[in-house]
Each structure stands twice: as C-alpha cells, then as structure tokens.
Design a protein around this motif. Sequence first.
Motif, PDB file in Angstrom:
ATOM      1  N   SER A   1      -2.664  -3.281  -2.562  1.00  0.00           N
ATOM      2  CA  SER A   1      -3.694  -3.811  -1.537  1.00  0.00           C
ATOM      3  C   SER A   1      -4.557  -2.613  -1.083  1.00  0.00           C
ATOM      4  O   SER A   1      -4.122  -1.487  -1.233  1.00  0.00           O
ATOM      5  CB  SER A   1      -3.141  -4.530  -0.199  1.00  0.00           C
ATOM      6  OG  SER A   1      -2.445  -3.561   0.435  1.00  0.00           O
ATOM      7  N   GLU A   2      -5.663  -2.920  -0.482  1.00  0.00           N
ATOM      8  CA  GLU A   2      -6.190  -1.829   0.093  1.00  0.00           C
ATOM      9  C   GLU A   2      -6.103  -1.190   1.487  1.00  0.00           C
ATOM     10  O   GLU A   2      -6.366  -0.272   1.908  1.00  0.00           O
ATOM     11  CB  GLU A   2      -7.746  -2.258   0.218  1.00  0.00           C
ATOM     12  CG  GLU A   2      -8.033  -3.322   1.167  1.00  0.00           C
ATOM     13  CD  GLU A   2      -8.112  -4.749   0.661  1.00  0.00           C
ATOM     14  OE1 GLU A   2      -7.244  -4.990  -0.503  1.00  0.00           O
ATOM     15  OE2 GLU A   2      -8.525  -5.740   1.040  1.00  0.00           O
TER      16      GLU A   2
ATOM     17  N   HIS B   1     -12.930  -5.393  -0.952  1.00  0.00           N
ATOM     18  CA  HIS B   1     -11.928  -4.765  -2.288  1.00  0.00           C
ATOM     19  C   HIS B   1     -11.951  -6.435  -2.623  1.00  0.00           C
ATOM     20  O   HIS B   1     -11.392  -6.397  -3.939  1.00  0.00           O
ATOM     21  CB  HIS B   1     -10.820  -4.291  -1.470  1.00  0.00           C
ATOM     22  CG  HIS B   1     -10.867  -2.938  -1.282  1.00  0.00           C
ATOM     23  ND1 HIS B   1     -10.936  -1.886  -2.295  1.00  0.00           N
ATOM     24  CD2 HIS B   1     -11.321  -2.251  -0.124  1.00  0.00           C
ATOM     25  CE1 HIS B   1     -11.277  -0.802  -1.805  1.00  0.00           C
ATOM     26  NE2 HIS B   1     -11.458  -0.948  -0.548  1.00  0.00           N
TER      27      HIS B   1
ATOM     28  N   TYR C   1       0.807  -1.090   0.059  1.00  0.00           N
ATOM     29  CA  TYR C   1       0.312  -0.081   0.002  1.00  0.00           C
ATOM     30  C   TYR C   1       0.834   1.264   0.000  1.00  0.00           C
ATOM     31  O   TYR C   1       1.940   1.076   0.836  1.00  0.00           O
ATOM     32  CB  TYR C   1      -0.946  -0.016   1.127  1.00  0.00           C
ATOM     33  CG  TYR C   1      -1.945   0.904   1.331  1.00  0.00           C
ATOM     34  CD1 TYR C   1      -2.908   0.824   0.707  1.00  0.00           C
ATOM     35  CD2 TYR C   1      -1.711   2.198   1.983  1.00  0.00           C
ATOM     36  CE1 TYR C   1      -4.218   1.923   0.660  1.00  0.00           C
ATOM     37  CE2 TYR C   1      -2.788   3.064   2.297  1.00  0.00           C
ATOM     38  CZ  TYR C   1      -3.879   3.081   1.368  1.00  0.00           C
ATOM     39  OH  TYR C   1      -4.894   3.887   1.706  1.00  0.00           O
TER      40      TYR C   1
ATOM     41  N   ALA D   1     -13.393  -3.966   4.698  1.00  0.00           N
ATOM     42  CA  ALA D   1     -12.654  -3.396   3.628  1.00  0.00           C
ATOM     43  C   ALA D   1     -11.840  -4.643   3.066  1.00  0.00           C
ATOM     44  O   ALA D   1     -11.907  -4.473   1.698  1.00  0.00           O
ATOM     45  CB  ALA D   1     -11.147  -2.847   4.314  1.00  0.00           C
ATOM     46  N   GLU D   2     -11.582  -5.582   3.537  1.00  0.00           N
ATOM     47  CA  GLU D   2     -10.984  -6.884   2.995  1.00  0.00           C
ATOM     48  C   GLU D   2     -12.009  -7.639   1.953  1.00  0.00           C
ATOM     49  O   GLU D   2     -11.790  -8.012   0.850  1.00  0.00           O
ATOM     50  CB  GLU D   2     -10.251  -7.953   3.929  1.00  0.00           C
ATOM     51  CG  GLU D   2      -8.937  -7.251   4.523  1.00  0.00           C
ATOM     52  CD  GLU D   2      -9.149  -6.489   5.494  1.00  0.00           C
ATOM     53  OE1 GLU D   2     -10.228  -6.081   5.891  1.00  0.00           O
ATOM     54  OE2 GLU D   2      -7.983  -5.710   6.006  1.00  0.00           O
TER      55      GLU D   2
ATOM     56  N   ASN E   1     -14.370  -6.307  -5.061  1.00  0.00           N
ATOM     57  CA  ASN E   1     -14.389  -5.282  -6.040  1.00  0.00           C
ATOM     58  C   ASN E   1     -13.419  -5.722  -7.115  1.00  0.00           C
ATOM     59  O   ASN E   1     -13.320  -5.215  -8.449  1.00  0.00           O
ATOM     60  CB  ASN E   1     -14.133  -4.047  -5.420  1.00  0.00           C
ATOM     61  CG  ASN E   1     -14.170  -2.941  -6.499  1.00  0.00           C
ATOM     62  OD1 ASN E   1     -15.073  -2.657  -7.113  1.00  0.00           O
ATOM     63  ND2 ASN E   1     -13.082  -2.074  -6.404  1.00  0.00           N
ATOM     64  N   ARG E   2     -12.305  -6.337  -6.804  1.00  0.00           N
ATOM     65  CA  ARG E   2     -11.130  -6.780  -7.574  1.00  0.00           C
ATOM     66  C   ARG E   2     -11.423  -7.947  -8.469  1.00  0.00           C
ATOM     67  O   ARG E   2     -10.891  -8.412  -9.443  1.00  0.00           O
ATOM     68  CB  ARG E   2     -10.008  -7.274  -6.741  1.00  0.00           C
ATOM     69  CG  ARG E   2      -9.038  -6.175  -6.146  1.00  0.00           C
ATOM     70  CD  ARG E   2      -7.513  -6.635  -5.735  1.00  0.00           C
ATOM     71  NE  ARG E   2      -7.799  -7.876  -4.875  1.00  0.00           N
ATOM     72  CZ  ARG E   2      -7.762  -7.391  -3.324  1.00  0.00           C
ATOM     73  NH1 ARG E   2      -7.777  -6.336  -2.780  1.00  0.00           N
ATOM     74  NH2 ARG E   2      -7.834  -8.582  -2.483  1.00  0.00           N
TER      75      ARG E   2
END
Lengths: 352, 257
Positions: A54-55, B108, A27, B104-105, B111-112
Amino acid sequence: MNKVLMSGNNIIGEAAIRAGCRFYAGYPITPQNELTEYMAEHMRKAEGGVFIQSESEVAAINMIAGASATGARVMTSSSSPGISLKQEGISSMAACELPGVIVNIMRGGPGLGNIRPSQGDYFQATRGGGHGDYRTMVFAPATCQELADLTMDAFDAADKYRTPVMILADGMMGQMMEPIIFKSPAPRVYPEKFMLRGAGSGKSKFIRGLLLDPIDAEEHNWKLARKYEVITEHETLCEEHNLEEADMVIVAYGTAARIAKGAIKRLRDHGMKIGLFRPITLWPFPELKLRALSAKVKNFLVFEMSTGQMLEDVRLALQGYAHIDFHGRPGGAVPTPAEFANVVARLYNKRD
Amino acid sequence: MAKIIFQKPKSLKEKIFHYCPGCGHSIVHRLMAEVIDEMGIQGITIGVPPAGCAVLAYNYFDVDMIESPHGRAPAMASGIKRMLPDRMVFCYQGDGDLAAIGLAESFHAANRGENITVIFINNAVYGMTGGQMAPTTLLNQKTTTSLAGRQTLLDGYPVKVSELFSQLEGSAYIERCMVNSPAFVNKTKKAIRKAFECQKAELGFSMVEILSACPTNWKMNTIDSCQWMDDVMSKVFPPGVFKDVTKATKKAAEVPS
Ligand SMILES: Cc1ncc(C[n+]2csc(CCOP(=O)(O)OP(=O)(O)O)c2C)c(N)n1
Ligand code: SF4
C-alpha cells in the motif's frame, strides 16, 4: 508433524496463510519488513491470495477493512509509527464489526524512536488505540511457537467476535529464530450474512459505523461493550511459571518475559524463590488470575521494556493487596537476563 | 396498455434524500441508479461512500454498501475489488475527501489501475462540515475558512484532479461533467455509464468528476448556483474527456493481425 526453523516475522506470515488469510496489505517499516516481504512472495502463491504494497499504513488498514467486508480473512502488519497511522482504521473496523488481524512488531519510541525492540505501545494496543469506546483483543506471544499458534488463534478470535485483533510483539521476536510446528488450523466459521458480496437477487446490505442519532449510537456502543465483556470473561490467557512457593513474582510479557525467565533460572540456582506471571492476552488482561495470586504472594515486580504501562493493569488487578516494584527499560534498550537478575536479586533481598 | 416512460430507478430505495434543495448529490445518485439498472448490475454492485454529505448514500442506493473513513474509500474499494474481481465497485467521494485528506489513496488507486469507478463530486467546498475551503475552492471564492476569498499566497490553487489523474498510466477513463442543466445531466449520465462499462471491460481506473452545486454553502439560490457553474466554475474546471483508453483498446482490437 515436522519441525521447521523460521524467523519470527516469517512465522507470522506462514501461520496467517495456513490459517486461511487471503488478503494482506502493508507498508515497509523496520523491524517487520520480512513479514511484508514474506507475504509478497507467498500470498500470491496461495490460492485466491492477494498482496498489496500500500501507499501508506492508512491505506493498508482500509484495504484490509474492505477485503474483510467481502468475507476474506485479512491481515496487515507494521511497527509502532505505522500502527499509530492505522488507528482510525482500527477504530472504524471495531465500529463496523469487521474481523482482521493487525500485527505490531514494536520498536523504540516515541516519534521515530529507533528500530530496536521495545514495548512502548502497550497503552495504545490495550486501550483501543484509536478514538471511541472500543477495545481490540491483544495477543502477546513470547516464543516462536506462540507466534505461530497465536497468529492462527487471532484469526479465529477475530471471526468469532467480529472484531480487529492485534498481535503485539517486538523487533526481537520478529528477528528471532526457533524451531516450531505449525498446527493444523480449525475450519473457519464465519456466516455469510456478515459478508458484503453484492446483493445478488436478495436484499441489499450496508455496513456502517456512523450513527447520527445518539440513542442509536449509544445502543451500538453498549452492544460492543457487551461483546467486550464476553471476551473479558472467556478469552484471557496467561502462563504461570515457577509459582510454587514463590515469594516474589515477576509480571512480564513477550520479550521481557523471556528475559525474566532467564533471570529466574539464575536466581533459583541461588535459592531465591521467584516466579513469573506472563499475560498472553494483554487485553483482556488476566486480572482475576493475577489477583488470586496475591492471596499467596505479597511481592510483585513488573518488568517491561517501557517506562511502565502494563504496570497500571497490574496495579488495577492487585488492588493494593500486594507490594509492586517496577523495572523498565524504554526506548529500545534490552537488558540481558544477567543484568535483570541483578535488579531482581536486589529487590528480592529488600522485600518484606 | 400505458407505457411507462419515467419511473424511480430500481436501484434507489423508497427514501427521501436528505440533501439540500438544488444539491447535485441528488441528481448524481439518480443518474447512477439509472445506469446501474440499465446495465443490470444491481446485484453485483458494491458502493463505498466515505465521510461527506453523501456518507449516508447507503440509505438511498439499493445495492451493497460500506461506509469508509474520510478519504479512504479507494483503499477500501481496492480491497473489495481485489477479493471480488467480478463485482462492480464504486467510490462516491467529495472534493475534500478525494483531493485533500484522501489524495494519496485516490492517486495510488488510480496509479495501480485498480479496476474501480470513482464518482467524484466537486462542489468546491466542504459541504458536510459547513462550507469550509476545499482543495478545489476557486481563487477569491469566499468560504468559512477563506473569508476574504481564497488567496494564492495563503491557500494555494484549486486542485485539478481530472487533469492530474489523466496523467497516470493506471487510469483508463477520466471525464469531467456538470449537472447544472438538462443537457449536461444527460451528458453526465453517459459519462457514468462509460466509466462503469470501462470497469466491466476490466480496463482499469475510471473516474467521473462532476461539478455539482452546493447552494447552501455557496450562499446562492439554486438558479444562481447553476449560472455560477457556467460562468465561473467551469472556466477553472473545464468539462471534457481527459483520458479514454477504450478507444485505443478498440482500435488495437480492430487491427487485423
Ligand atoms: C479524519 C476526519 N477528518 C475530518 C472529518 C470531518 N469531515 C467530514 S466530511 C468532511 C468534508 C466533506 O467535504 P467533501 O469531501 O468535499 O464532501 P461534501 O460534504 O462536500 O459532499 C470533513 C472534513 C472526518 N469525518 N474525519
Ligand atoms: S451542504 Fe451542500 S453538498 Fe451537502 S447536501 Fe447541502 S447542498 Fe449538498
């Protein structure tokens, strides 16, 4: 082999790929963005290489844990605040005995601090950092050549001991350029039995760190502790510079050690007998080597770009056998060799 | 010769579940194992159970598994799947895990369009830690941390994960099911199969949200729990298919060029 001129962050990335790293997640955070960007460009070109932006740092460390479980060589990188976020994952990797390399290009702290080079994460790096009874091996390079060599070595050490290994450098090292030679990495040794790749027609496996029975958990903790003992016994690295006839020894690592070398050169020209002891592994700390030195030298000066963290390890190593002074510049301030030479000269002239 | 019409799935170990009586986890485990058997993917499946009542799922599933920290399974699963694209990778997450700490994990990964399958157990509470409020706790539902019932002003609203994730372009298959009656159990199995098939066809992120009883923390008996799911829970979390790109893909493939 050819010398190449590259900046520190890029060197780490290139060394990792050459060492067979095939999964990187990270990140963005300054001052290590070049490394993430290098991996974005080059990891995807390496055969079988995967790069994920990564987020968050939390996600990145767990992504590399997953990829590591499949048997891949893995790496993530960040800078101080991001490394704080990775700690639960690092603890979990230590518990699950998953190898992986974590790069911390330290910046000023605490909090958001600033983006200048600093060494304030020594405690976090060397004391495990996350929760629970574990340690991570910590390599502290001080030259671009060492960035290349130690990055490769970090992968080998991570595999050998099945444990997360940290490269601890700072913004200065990340941005600095020096000509280097990439050594050829040794072939990888990592038994398939540790890899989780689907059971096929064999017996299924699981990897876990949760041990609800305290006796089982205690046994696991002792197993890890025995591993850390072996590491402590066999894996310490340090550099001894100008120690012959020194009456004062500076103890410093990474960028601080570079500054110290510059200062020592100036002071030697003025006849002051000053040497440098530079730990290269911060955990395990080269404790015995340093203690042995106290038989000859009675004055030590610890110099860190922090308020005094490695200082504690030096005190533990010297056990009161020698006098210890400290000079620190926290929060992203970096002294020049000339400034530091003044500090050293003053202390040198006052020594017993 | 006697014909076997019912037996323990091969993909379940000879272990007794530690789950409470009436808990949905046990039912879903069995359904997943049946699907894994039927698809013949036991040897290529890797599961990721994070902290939650099902963190010990590796004691039951006879497939390769790795525990994940609370909320982080989709990140771990992303790492696994990217390195082993031909394996079947699933996460098995609770609602606290997926919709609070690990939002979040999960978001995403969806979303990925990570080509993984998430089995999402929505029991409207934190089971493992003793029945605290979850992001999915219903309004006015009493938990150990919403003693007077969940209040919008203090605690906000139940999070509708399937609705949310179906909006993401990376998600391929999203269905919400229940396991409170034989008919719904069968339907849930079909949804799980569909999600795994979706992964097999490399269509992207698939998730089955399963409304699941936690009689222990709901402080209800099993029968009342099943009834409550019909009367209350499913009104807030209506079952149904929220996203299904398999149809679109099929149609596109059928169009003559
Ligand atoms: C970082 C972290 N915070 C908190 C916990 C404690 N914890 C374990 S499971 C859990 C919640 C479980 O609830 P849910 O995800 O809904 O799964 P369930 O147990 O209901 O199946 C919590 C808060 C933890 N293990 N790690
Ligand atoms: S506490 Fe709830 S979710 Fe956990 S095993 Fe018991 S019934 Fe199931």
